[in-house]
Enzyme design. Structure first.
Site, short mmCIF file in Angstrom:
data_model
loop_
_atom_site.label_atom_id
_atom_site.label_comp_id
_atom_site.label_asym_id
_atom_site.label_seq_id
_atom_site.Cartn_x
_atom_site.Cartn_y
_atom_site.Cartn_z
N THR A 189 0.84 -1.20 0.00
CA THR A 189 0.00 0.00 0.00
C THR A 189 0.87 1.25 0.00
O THR A 189 1.99 1.23 0.49
CB THR A 189 -0.88 -0.06 1.27
OG1 THR A 189 -1.79 -1.12 1.10
CG2 THR A 189 -1.63 1.22 1.52
N ARG A 217 -14.08 -7.96 -0.32
CA ARG A 217 -13.35 -7.57 0.90
C ARG A 217 -12.84 -6.13 0.80
O ARG A 217 -12.28 -5.72 -0.22
CB ARG A 217 -12.19 -8.52 1.10
CG ARG A 217 -11.33 -8.24 2.34
CD ARG A 217 -10.10 -7.43 2.01
NE ARG A 217 -9.18 -7.32 3.17
CZ ARG A 217 -8.16 -6.49 3.21
NH1 ARG A 217 -7.89 -5.72 2.19
NH2 ARG A 217 -7.38 -6.45 4.27
N GLY A 241 -0.45 -2.36 6.41
CA GLY A 241 -0.33 -3.59 7.18
C GLY A 241 -1.56 -4.44 7.01
O GLY A 241 -2.32 -4.25 6.07
N GLY A 243 -4.85 -5.25 7.14
CA GLY A 243 -5.96 -4.31 7.26
C GLY A 243 -7.02 -4.66 8.28
O GLY A 243 -7.56 -3.78 8.95
N1 ASP Z 1 -3.66 -2.40 4.58
C1 ASP Z 1 -3.88 -2.97 3.28
C2 ASP Z 1 -5.11 -3.82 3.30
O1 ASP Z 1 -5.30 -4.58 4.23
C3 ASP Z 1 -2.73 -3.80 2.81
C4 ASP Z 1 -1.42 -3.07 2.77
O2 ASP Z 1 -1.11 -2.25 3.63
O3 ASP Z 1 -0.66 -3.37 1.83
O4 ASP Z 1 -5.85 -3.80 2.33
#
Ligand code: ASP
Length: 322
Positions: A189, A217, A241, A243
């Protein structure tokens, strides 16, 4: 500089701006990285950081800066946002993003969009030009069309590397956080936080979510208070992180609450979230944070986090590992 007169209050010069970005946290190990790949990530982070910082230097707003840097990273195949987003179980892409500005706590968010080239720009349009905060799926795309936002075909987001990641785990019922194989687990992300010359704060976050996700989701990235939060006089936060844990922890707002009601500093509050609250629940990841004095914190509890920061007093710093 002359020594201050005895008894005179020490006045710390206010920073003109402060700016930080991330490109995801995870098991990013130097041993699993080639020099070429590392250089590509460093260059991409530096470019996105400079874009935002140049705007802030010229008196641009925190909102402009966070949008510009996130658009730059959405357009790079290296990060799991916009072009280069991970695949869903159905071999498509569903993108989540959100933006918030500290002045007046205005916000815009989208979830599950499939054809918006730059979801973060759509979030800004929702914030500034609609009477809503959060739009999803086809409705969000209809609003984008009305507003002249660029739409692309679904295949625009696909890259071979992301396809291979899906094919490896598609038959299992497992979802996977970006490159989360044994070698290189990372959440790709992207996000940015800024304080501008007027002391206004802003935060923005954008993602393709997690590989092999099903059932529409939605992660923390789309959710104001979890993936993104900004409040003038307190802080601006962007998360990355696992999520589900960041949603349950109301992560970004938790940092603001620890500062507002718990009287913690930005650094103390950020560390408490990332090194205590999230791991105690079983999650992992990191955040970038800025307060209204221009202090920056970038804690993470994984092996690494793609990150960079700069302010009006200090030179740019790009980092990847612990
Ligand atoms: N936080 C994001 C999610 O769960 C994933 C990421 O941080 O890459 O969709």
């Amino acid at each position: 500089m002359a020594a201050p007169l005895p008894g005179a209050a020490l006045i710390f010069p206010m920073k003109k701006f402060a700016f930080a970005i991330h490109g995801g946290a995870g098991t990013i190990l130097k041993s699993a990285m080639t020099p070429e790949k590392e250089m590509a990530y460093r260059d991409a982070l530096h470019k996105a950081l400079k874009l935002g910082a140049d705007l802030l230097e010229k008196g641009g707003s925190a909102t402009e800066a966070v949008e510009a840097a996130v658009v730059e990273m959405e357009n790079s195949a290296l990060f799991n946002a916009g072009y280069g987003s991970v695949f869903t179980h159905d071999k498509s892409h569903e993108l989540d993003a959100s933006i918030m500005e500290g002045k007046g706590r205005k916000a815009g968010a989208v979830a599950g969009v499939k054809r918006i080239k730059n979801p973060i720009s759509l979030c800004r349009k929702i914030m500034e030009r609609s009477e809503h905060v959060f739009l999803i799926g086809e409705g969000a795309e209809a609003f984008a069309t009305e507003e002249g936002e660029e739409l692309v075909s679904e295949s625009y987001f696909s890259t071979e590397a992301r396809k291979q990641q899906l094919l490896k785990i598609r038959d299992s019922m497992k979802t996977q956080l970006d490159h989360s194989d044994d070698q290189l687990k990372k959440f790709g992300t992207v996000g940015a936080v800024a304080m501008d010359s007027k002391g206004n704060l802003a935060a923005a976050t954008s993602t393709g979510g997690i590989t092999n996700k099903r059932y529409s989701r939605v992660g923390d990235t789309a959710i104001i208070g979890s993936g993104t939060y900004a409040e003038n006089g307190v802080c601006a936060i962007s998360s990355t992180g696992w999520g589900e844990y960041f949603i349950r922890a109301v992560a970004a707002y938790e940092v603001a609450a620890l500062m507002k009601y718990g009287k913690m500093t930005l650094e103390e509050a950020s560390n408490q979230l990332v090194h205590q609250v999230i791991p105690e629940m079983g999650g992992d990841g990191g955040i970038i944070a800025v307060d209204s004095f221009g202090n920056i914190a970038m804690p993470f509890n994984t092996e690494g986090m793609y990150r960079a920061k700069v302010d009006s007093e200090n030179a740019p710093e790009v980092s990847i590992y612990k």
